[in-house]
Design an enzyme around this catalytic site. Sequence first.
Site, short mmCIF file in Angstrom:
data_model
loop_
_atom_site.label_atom_id
_atom_site.label_comp_id
_atom_site.label_asym_id
_atom_site.label_seq_id
_atom_site.Cartn_x
_atom_site.Cartn_y
_atom_site.Cartn_z
N HIS A 441 0.83 -1.21 0.00
CA HIS A 441 0.00 0.00 0.00
C HIS A 441 0.87 1.26 0.00
O HIS A 441 0.97 1.97 0.99
CB HIS A 441 -0.96 -0.01 1.20
N ASN A 442 1.48 1.52 -1.15
CA ASN A 442 2.32 2.69 -1.33
C ASN A 442 1.86 3.45 -2.57
O ASN A 442 0.83 3.10 -3.17
CB ASN A 442 3.79 2.29 -1.44
N SER A 443 2.61 4.46 -2.98
CA SER A 443 2.15 5.27 -4.11
C SER A 443 2.21 4.50 -5.43
O SER A 443 1.53 4.88 -6.39
CB SER A 443 2.96 6.56 -4.21
N HIS A 445 1.12 1.41 -5.77
CA HIS A 445 -0.23 0.81 -5.82
C HIS A 445 -1.24 1.85 -6.27
O HIS A 445 -2.12 1.57 -7.10
CB HIS A 445 -0.61 0.24 -4.45
N ASP A 482 -5.86 5.30 -1.08
CA ASP A 482 -5.14 4.63 0.02
C ASP A 482 -4.14 5.56 0.70
O ASP A 482 -3.14 5.09 1.28
CB ASP A 482 -4.42 3.38 -0.49
N ASP A 604 -8.96 -1.43 -8.06
CA ASP A 604 -8.22 -1.58 -6.81
C ASP A 604 -7.62 -2.98 -6.64
O ASP A 604 -6.58 -3.14 -6.01
CB ASP A 604 -9.16 -1.27 -5.64
N GLN A 656 -3.60 -16.91 -3.17
CA GLN A 656 -4.01 -16.28 -4.42
C GLN A 656 -5.21 -17.00 -5.03
O GLN A 656 -6.14 -16.37 -5.55
CB GLN A 656 -2.84 -16.25 -5.41
#
Length: 708
Positions: A441-443, A445, A482, A604, A656
């Site tokens: 969950h960073n930029s 993403h 996010d 998302d 997965q």
Amino acid sequence: SRPASKHLILVSVPPQVLLVFSKEDGQSDAFWWACDRAGFRCNIARTPESAVECFLDKHHEIVVIDGRHSRYFEPEAVCRLIRATKPSENTVILAVVSQRPHDQEETSALPLLRAGFSRRFVENSSVLACYNELVQIEHGEVRCHFKLRACNSVFTALEQCQEAVEITSEDHIIQYVNPAFERMMGYHRAELVGKELTELPKSERNRADLLDAINTCIRKGKVRHVIHTDSKCHALLHRDRRKDSMDARSLSSRGSDAQSLQNRRYSSVARIHSMTIEAPITKVINIINAAQENSPVTVAEALDRVLEILRTTELYSPQLASKEDDPHTNDLVGGLMNDGLRRLSENEYVSCKNMSQSQLAIPVTLNDVPPSIAEMLNDEECWEFNVLDLEAATHKRPLTYLGLKIFTSFRVCDFLSCSEATLRSWLQLIEGSYHSSNSYHNSTHAADVLHATAHFLRKDRVKNTLDQLDEVAALIAATIHDMDHPGRTNSFLCNAGSELAILYNDTAVLESHHAALAFQLTARDTKSNIFKNIDRNQFRTLRQAIIDMVLATEMTRHFEHVNKFINSINKPMVAIEESSTTANIRNSPEDRLLVKRMLIKCADVANPCRPLELCIEWAGRISEEYFAQTDEEKRLGLPVVMPVFDRNTCSVPKSQISFIDYFITDMFNAWDAFANLPGLMEHLSENYKYWKNLDEMKCKSLRRPPPS
């Protein structure tokens, strides 16, 4: 005893009066002041054209036309013009005529009546005379017209009503039935009116069990549409204040005190059954209850089970297999879809230090985009665009560069009336609030979700469904969705008693924080406020759309959003296509809302639909973030939300497979049916096969082990 019928109360408003006088004189003034005295609303028109225009706008109950001076306009012609309009059928038109000398004979009123006038008024500039004339008209013709309009409205509603309605006399003689009643009983209206229901010959059309069912419902107070008329009843018309619907009820003036008490009891029961604030699920439950009345035992028992399911709170969440059968899916779903309020063995909640907001990076000044990055961005419209390469080339600042390219492509600055410098500053501000220390969950993403959002917005059916405000809202929502994510799930924050969880009452904690923080930071500095030049109403609409889309990324309502999309968008679309008609799919605000929610939800979690190498990399990143959460939960003594995500034992392929089976397949099948995304579905199929093959090999890692 009989069921309480419904109440009809007619609420009348003061009449509106239109005065058609070519010039102001004592007569026009007298009517004006008479209207004021009577409390009537009044308009004045000087020409035939303005008179018709005003009448069509206001629908006056009384029109007064000056017929004394034909050199200005022909009063009969003005009357015919007004009578030619639909609203005039309920209007009283009064002709003002000149006073005749005493030695002349009275003229006939027939020419005026033939021209469309209702009556005439001999000129008299006395306010009291005009007042008396208007009041008499109001108490006579106007009220009669009003009652006729009300009756027409009631019978129009009854004719269109899908429920069976009969109106009977005090002696239960049928006076009226609606088409739904005809269909239910199998008789035409002419065969029913004037008879008692019990007089009808028994046949397949009028089975005994059907009559028994109706009588049973009447005894139980469940039939609300049997209306008894009575010459001694006081009938009134009432428009319900809570919604535009008419009630019909009958009040009898007869009966003893005991009968009165009994009537009050039935009235109370009827009110419960006819509550006007009724949710759709309540209507469904009522229909099922009614169907149970005369169903065979096996059907009634099955309907009981249906009612049990409908009364649960998790209507949209599929039932999972047992924990032992599928631990990966249970843990994954539990971690993503629960609020995290799980008690420890000591039956106490544990609080830990607050998850503090990271320090925002200071925005740096951007020079012209370097050629290598510009060349990379040329492939931005392709689904196979590699955002991870952009991450490396921009030193973990892909969101600013990709955002500039996509926002320019969609002319966002033009829509918001902001400069490119303001947009650039805003993108830097937003990207600075993402935590580069998060593995997932960073930029990057955020940039990936923005890229997917833009890709979906370019699809023909999506373009034809959404307007420019929707597109701008979707792009902004994807960019901020996010922000300041701590790398932990909502369940973790709730269990840890974080300040954010307390602030948002353990409900959509992170999603609420992302949206709120985005607007707070944007408004803080005019240099980066992309909303500063749009008007207030447009901003409110845009803001609401952005917030709704960000909140839609929260997983607890995942199945609700997907099922609503399938039922409201996919199924009607398929029905239209199968009927081979040229009808268009409904493009209502509600449908656009469902499309926007589905769009950002798919964007998302689109990683399983990316090319295999990207899919593998994203799977590794999200697994690492979940591993780190499990490590911290164990270290802090918190409930372990997803026990299978233990870095020492977890099978990434199994996780997965579970994620694709449970969340992805149905959602993307529905989205593909709408947006036409064959390339994505091919990637999804290939990636699923890849994870299946690894699982069959008992491989728990991201890739096949090298040959020994």
